[in-house]
Structure formats: C-alpha cells, structure tokens
Design a protein around this motif. Sequence first.
Motif, mmCIF file in Angstrom:
data_model
loop_
_atom_site.group_PDB
_atom_site.id
_atom_site.type_symbol
_atom_site.label_atom_id
_atom_site.label_comp_id
_atom_site.label_asym_id
_atom_site.label_seq_id
_atom_site.Cartn_x
_atom_site.Cartn_y
_atom_site.Cartn_z
ATOM 1 N N GLN A 145 22.980 25.622 4.777
ATOM 2 C CA GLN A 145 23.261 26.593 5.834
ATOM 3 C C GLN A 145 24.723 27.020 5.807
ATOM 4 N N ILE A 146 25.630 26.090 5.580
ATOM 5 C CA ILE A 146 27.053 26.433 5.524
ATOM 6 C C ILE A 146 27.313 27.444 4.413
ATOM 7 N N VAL A 147 26.809 27.158 3.219
ATOM 8 C CA VAL A 147 27.006 28.074 2.087
ATOM 9 C C VAL A 147 26.338 29.416 2.382
ATOM 10 N N GLY A 148 25.112 29.369 2.897
ATOM 11 C CA GLY A 148 24.415 30.609 3.244
ATOM 12 C C GLY A 148 25.160 31.407 4.304
ATOM 13 N N GLY A 149 25.727 30.705 5.290
ATOM 14 C CA GLY A 149 26.493 31.389 6.333
ATOM 15 C C GLY A 149 27.739 32.049 5.779
ATOM 16 N N ILE A 150 28.426 31.368 4.878
ATOM 17 C CA ILE A 150 29.619 31.950 4.250
ATOM 18 C C ILE A 150 29.228 33.193 3.459
ATOM 19 N N LEU A 151 28.133 33.092 2.704
ATOM 20 C CA LEU A 151 27.663 34.253 1.949
ATOM 21 C C LEU A 151 27.241 35.382 2.878
ATOM 22 N N LEU A 152 26.554 35.029 3.956
ATOM 23 C CA LEU A 152 26.094 36.048 4.898
ATOM 24 C C LEU A 152 27.268 36.770 5.535
ATOM 25 N N VAL A 153 28.271 36.017 5.952
ATOM 26 C CA VAL A 153 29.422 36.636 6.616
ATOM 27 C C VAL A 153 30.313 37.360 5.602
ATOM 28 N N GLY A 154 30.644 36.688 4.516
ATOM 29 C CA GLY A 154 31.578 37.265 3.551
ATOM 30 C C GLY A 154 30.982 38.330 2.662
ATOM 31 N N LEU A 155 30.042 37.924 1.856
ATOM 32 C CA LEU A 155 29.450 38.835 0.885
ATOM 33 C C LEU A 155 28.616 39.919 1.564
#
Length: 176
Positions: A145-155
């Motif tokens: 979830q952390i990695v997915g959240g970073i990707l969702l917000v950033g990318l």
Amino acid sequence: MTDDLVVSGRRAALWAVARSIVVSSGLVLAYYLLPMDAPLNGGTVTGLVLGLLAVTALFLWQVRAIARSQHPELRAVESLAAVFPLFVLLFATSYFLLERATPGSFTEPLTRTDALYFALTVVSTVGFGDITARTETARVMTMIQIVGGILLVGLAARVVVRAVEAGRRRRDPKDM
C-alpha cells in the motif's frame, strides 16, 4: 455569449463536484454494506491483486477520458475522486479480512472503521502508531500500500496533469 460560457462552466463544475461526492460516498457505503464473510486465502489475495489491476485500468481509462474531455480539469477531479477512495478501500478491505482470518495481525482487532482508519493513515504517511502491522503478511500488505500510494500520488498526479494539458490543447489548440 461570455455569460453563457461562465454559466455553462459553473454548471459543469457543480455537476463534477456532485458526481465526485456521489461516487466517493457510494464507494464508502458499499464498503460498509457489502458482506465480507470470505476468509483471507488464495482467493481473497487474488481478489486484492485483481482489485489493484482494476484500479490501474480505471485510472488509465480516466486519463484517456480527461484528455478527451471538454472540461479536462473537472474530469481530473472526478477521476481522482473515484480512484483514490477505491485504492484506500481496497486495502481497508484487505486489512479487515486479514485480521478476521489471522487475529493478532495488527496491534488491535480491526473493525471496518479501524481498517479504513489504518489504510488512510498508511496512504497519508501519517502513521499515528496506534494501530500497527504485527505479522509478516500484514507488513507486506502495508508495504504494498505504501508503494502504491507513492505511485498513486507521485506518478499518477503527473499523468493526470499531462492529460489535463492534452485536453486543453485539444480544446483550445490556438492558445498553446
């Protein structure tokens, strides 16, 4: 003519906000009303993976819709109002099912609200520490979830901004 455009823009903005509220509320309502009796096993893990793929597909479809929209900025808001809650609720569901299948996976038993709270604190990177993942499975899910959240917000934010720019260029080619 200019007044008609202003009124039309305001009407479109109101509809975009209304649709965003309805979609987000509907997703949260479904989270609380849908039965979650299935144990966390290979089938539910497959469901999580398929859910993440569905969120990705929804996001890509939304990007295309933004670029083709008459009001790309409003469409971007609507898109994020669908994708972000779906992402968080998918993990909240997973945490809830994991705690039911393996009690003690977290520092306290999780109700649906507790699972949603934990998913929101993880995605917002606040991490109050009142609920933490204790088992390896819970920690792996939290890391995903952390990695997915970073990707969702950033990318994803970058992709949405590019889609808005493409929509503006398509709508007003002489202004670019």
